[in-house]
Motif scaffolding. Structure first.
Motif, mmCIF file in Angstrom:
data_model
loop_
_atom_site.group_PDB
_atom_site.id
_atom_site.type_symbol
_atom_site.label_atom_id
_atom_site.label_comp_id
_atom_site.label_asym_id
_atom_site.label_seq_id
_atom_site.Cartn_x
_atom_site.Cartn_y
_atom_site.Cartn_z
ATOM 1 N N ALA A 35 0.787 -1.377 -0.049
ATOM 2 C CA ALA A 35 0.180 -0.196 -0.123
ATOM 3 C C ALA A 35 0.846 1.243 0.017
ATOM 4 N N LEU A 36 2.000 1.181 0.661
ATOM 5 C CA LEU A 36 2.844 2.524 0.721
ATOM 6 C C LEU A 36 3.693 2.576 -0.507
ATOM 7 N N LEU A 37 3.400 1.641 -1.360
ATOM 8 C CA LEU A 37 4.071 2.187 -2.776
ATOM 9 C C LEU A 37 3.146 3.133 -3.556
ATOM 10 N N PHE A 38 2.156 3.319 -2.942
ATOM 11 C CA PHE A 38 1.120 4.145 -3.787
ATOM 12 C C PHE A 38 0.890 5.532 -2.843
ATOM 13 N N SER A 39 1.894 5.647 -1.881
ATOM 14 C CA SER A 39 1.797 6.865 -0.927
ATOM 15 C C SER A 39 2.140 7.938 -1.655
ATOM 16 N N PRO A 40 1.512 9.099 -1.433
ATOM 17 C CA PRO A 40 1.870 10.584 -1.980
ATOM 18 C C PRO A 40 3.418 10.930 -1.484
ATOM 19 N N GLU A 41 3.986 10.127 -0.344
ATOM 20 C CA GLU A 41 5.424 10.411 -0.090
ATOM 21 C C GLU A 41 6.446 9.746 -0.638
ATOM 22 N N PRO A 42 7.225 10.374 -1.426
ATOM 23 C CA PRO A 42 8.358 9.740 -2.157
ATOM 24 C C PRO A 42 9.197 8.725 -1.211
ATOM 25 N N ILE A 43 9.593 9.490 -0.057
ATOM 26 C CA ILE A 43 10.349 8.744 0.882
ATOM 27 C C ILE A 43 9.573 7.451 1.470
ATOM 28 N N LEU A 44 8.167 7.127 1.613
ATOM 29 C CA LEU A 44 7.689 6.042 1.758
ATOM 30 C C LEU A 44 7.633 5.116 0.607
ATOM 31 N N GLN A 45 7.533 5.786 -0.711
ATOM 32 C CA GLN A 45 7.639 4.762 -1.657
ATOM 33 C C GLN A 45 9.045 4.183 -1.715
ATOM 34 N N GLU A 46 10.105 4.781 -1.618
ATOM 35 C CA GLU A 46 11.117 4.323 -1.714
ATOM 36 C C GLU A 46 11.681 3.336 -0.476
ATOM 37 N N GLU A 47 11.279 3.525 0.582
ATOM 38 C CA GLU A 47 11.621 2.723 1.505
ATOM 39 C C GLU A 47 10.806 1.294 1.527
ATOM 40 N N SER A 48 9.405 1.496 0.990
ATOM 41 C CA SER A 48 8.708 0.337 0.899
ATOM 42 C C SER A 48 9.327 -0.533 -0.269
ATOM 43 N N VAL A 49 9.903 -0.051 -1.306
ATOM 44 C CA VAL A 49 10.652 -0.768 -2.330
ATOM 45 C C VAL A 49 11.793 -1.596 -1.927
ATOM 46 N N ASN A 50 12.648 -0.702 -0.885
ATOM 47 C CA ASN A 50 13.688 -1.400 -0.209
ATOM 48 C C ASN A 50 13.577 -2.558 0.533
ATOM 49 N N LEU A 51 12.400 -2.285 1.426
ATOM 50 C CA LEU A 51 11.903 -3.509 2.193
ATOM 51 C C LEU A 51 11.286 -4.620 1.276
ATOM 52 N N ILE A 52 10.730 -4.471 0.378
ATOM 53 C CA ILE A 52 10.360 -5.625 -0.714
ATOM 54 C C ILE A 52 11.584 -6.072 -1.337
ATOM 55 N N ARG A 53 12.493 -5.322 -1.453
ATOM 56 C CA ARG A 53 13.828 -5.816 -2.139
ATOM 57 C C ARG A 53 14.552 -6.818 -1.194
ATOM 58 N N ARG A 54 14.396 -6.477 0.320
ATOM 59 C CA ARG A 54 15.059 -7.179 1.037
ATOM 60 C C ARG A 54 14.260 -8.679 1.449
ATOM 61 N N SER A 55 13.223 -8.831 0.807
ATOM 62 C CA SER A 55 11.990 -9.779 1.076
ATOM 63 C C SER A 55 11.787 -10.669 0.004
ATOM 64 N N ASN A 56 11.185 -10.044 -1.019
ATOM 65 C CA ASN A 56 10.662 -10.694 -2.244
ATOM 66 C C ASN A 56 10.193 -9.896 -3.292
ATOM 67 N N ASN A 57 11.179 -9.859 -4.432
ATOM 68 C CA ASN A 57 10.858 -8.875 -5.362
ATOM 69 C C ASN A 57 9.393 -9.267 -6.312
ATOM 70 N N GLU A 58 8.920 -10.169 -6.013
ATOM 71 C CA GLU A 58 7.636 -10.666 -6.956
ATOM 72 C C GLU A 58 6.561 -9.775 -6.007
ATOM 73 N N LEU A 59 6.710 -9.441 -4.908
ATOM 74 C CA LEU A 59 5.539 -8.646 -4.281
ATOM 75 C C LEU A 59 5.513 -7.185 -5.076
ATOM 76 N N TYR A 60 6.668 -6.631 -5.522
ATOM 77 C CA TYR A 60 6.725 -5.536 -6.062
ATOM 78 C C TYR A 60 6.062 -5.607 -7.573
ATOM 79 N N PHE A 61 6.571 -6.553 -8.250
ATOM 80 C CA PHE A 61 5.753 -6.973 -9.684
ATOM 81 C C PHE A 61 4.208 -7.117 -9.571
#
Length: 284
Positions: free
Chosen positions: A226-252
């Motif tokens: 859900a935070l990928l769709f946040s209006p705050e760029p910092i939260l978009q970036e940090e949520s992607v970083n967390l996905i990267r540490r977990s499972n890239n498929e969640l992003y796709f």
């Protein structure tokens, strides 16, 4: 004032207008400022209450009753932060504890500003100065003054917060009025991610994302996506970083719904094709 109402969707502009009104006080302007205290935006409320103090606004009895409700609401928000503070202390999480303390101090400052408008700045300043001494004697003196000047509807909720006792004792008394249940650090981090932007700051949300090693469970997964769709760029970036540490498929599974410009930036973070110094978190 008319322009404020026309441009009400622009928080930064509205903030500037309210600051101007607070510096050029008249009865009509202070009344308009008071009415803005029920805005959804935390930033605007903070500007409004400072303007009312500068204007030496004196509320009517009816206005005091409404302000008492705000005081009780803010006390409840600080109670939630207090319970979170206890959990971070137990888990020895100094990084998030320091940020939460700053967040709580911001709410505490707002609370005392409302008290100043409602009950007079002179008495409220004495209460705060005595509480800052953090001794039993000064705490007792502060509570005596609070007992004298605060209305009965506020006392029962607020006085436990003003006691000079341990956080655990304070929370025990406050929880009678503001039930708070947070089950451990992981659940707390998830609650921070999902908490309303006007109840907790963007920075602590970003730090919570940075502090999670790996996504665990379906609820944390949904919160992070859900935070990928946040209006705050910092939260978009940090949520992607967390996905990267977990499972890239969640992003796709979600990225096709993102605007192209945002997706291009987040794609680079996911693949590691961006210097960490270019991230908003690092710049902050």
């Amino acid at each position: 004032m008319r322009y404020y109402l026309i441009m009400s969707g622009n928080t930064q502009l509205c903030k500037s207008i309210l600051q101007l009104l607070g510096k050029t006080c008249t009865k009509g302007k202070s009344g308009f400022l008071y009415s803005r205290l029920w805005s959804n935006s935390r930033q605007l409320k903070e500007v409004v209450i400072k303007g009312l103090i500068d204007c030496k606004f004196v509320p009517t009895n009816v206005e005091k009753q409404r302000l008492d409700q705000v005081i009780i609401e803010v006390t409840g928000l600080i109670t939630w932060n207090l319970s979170a503070k206890i959990i971070f202390k137990k888990s020895s999480d100094k990084f998030l504890l320091d940020i939460l303390n700053a967040e709580t101090e911001r709410w505490t400052k707002f609370l005392f500003n409302i008290l100043s408008v409602t009950y007079g700045s002179a008495s409220v300043d004495i209460i705060r100065k005595n509480l800052n001494n953090n001794s039993m004697d000064s705490g007792s003196y502060a509570n005596e003054i609070a007992n004298l000047i605060f209305s009965d509807s506020v006392k029962s909720h607020l006085l436990p917060l003003l006691e000079v006792v341990s956080d655990t004792s304070k929370l025990k008394r406050l929880s009678k009025f503001f039930p708070v249940e947070i089950d451990g650090r992981n659940k707390l981090l998830e609650d921070i991610l999902n908490r309303d932007y006007n109840l907790i700051g963007v920075w602590i949300k970003a730090c919570a994302l940075r502090s999670i090693d790996k996504i665990d469970g379906s609820e944390m997964t949904e919160s992070t996506i859900a935070l990928l769709f946040s209006p705050e760029p910092i939260l978009q970036e940090e949520s992607v970083n967390l996905i990267r540490r977990s499972n890239n498929e969640l992003y796709f599974s979600a990225c096709n719904r993102l605007p192209k410009s945002i997706r291009n930036r987040l794609d680079k973070i996911l693949t590691g094709n961006i210097d960490s110094k270019d991230l908003v978190f690092e710049k902050v």
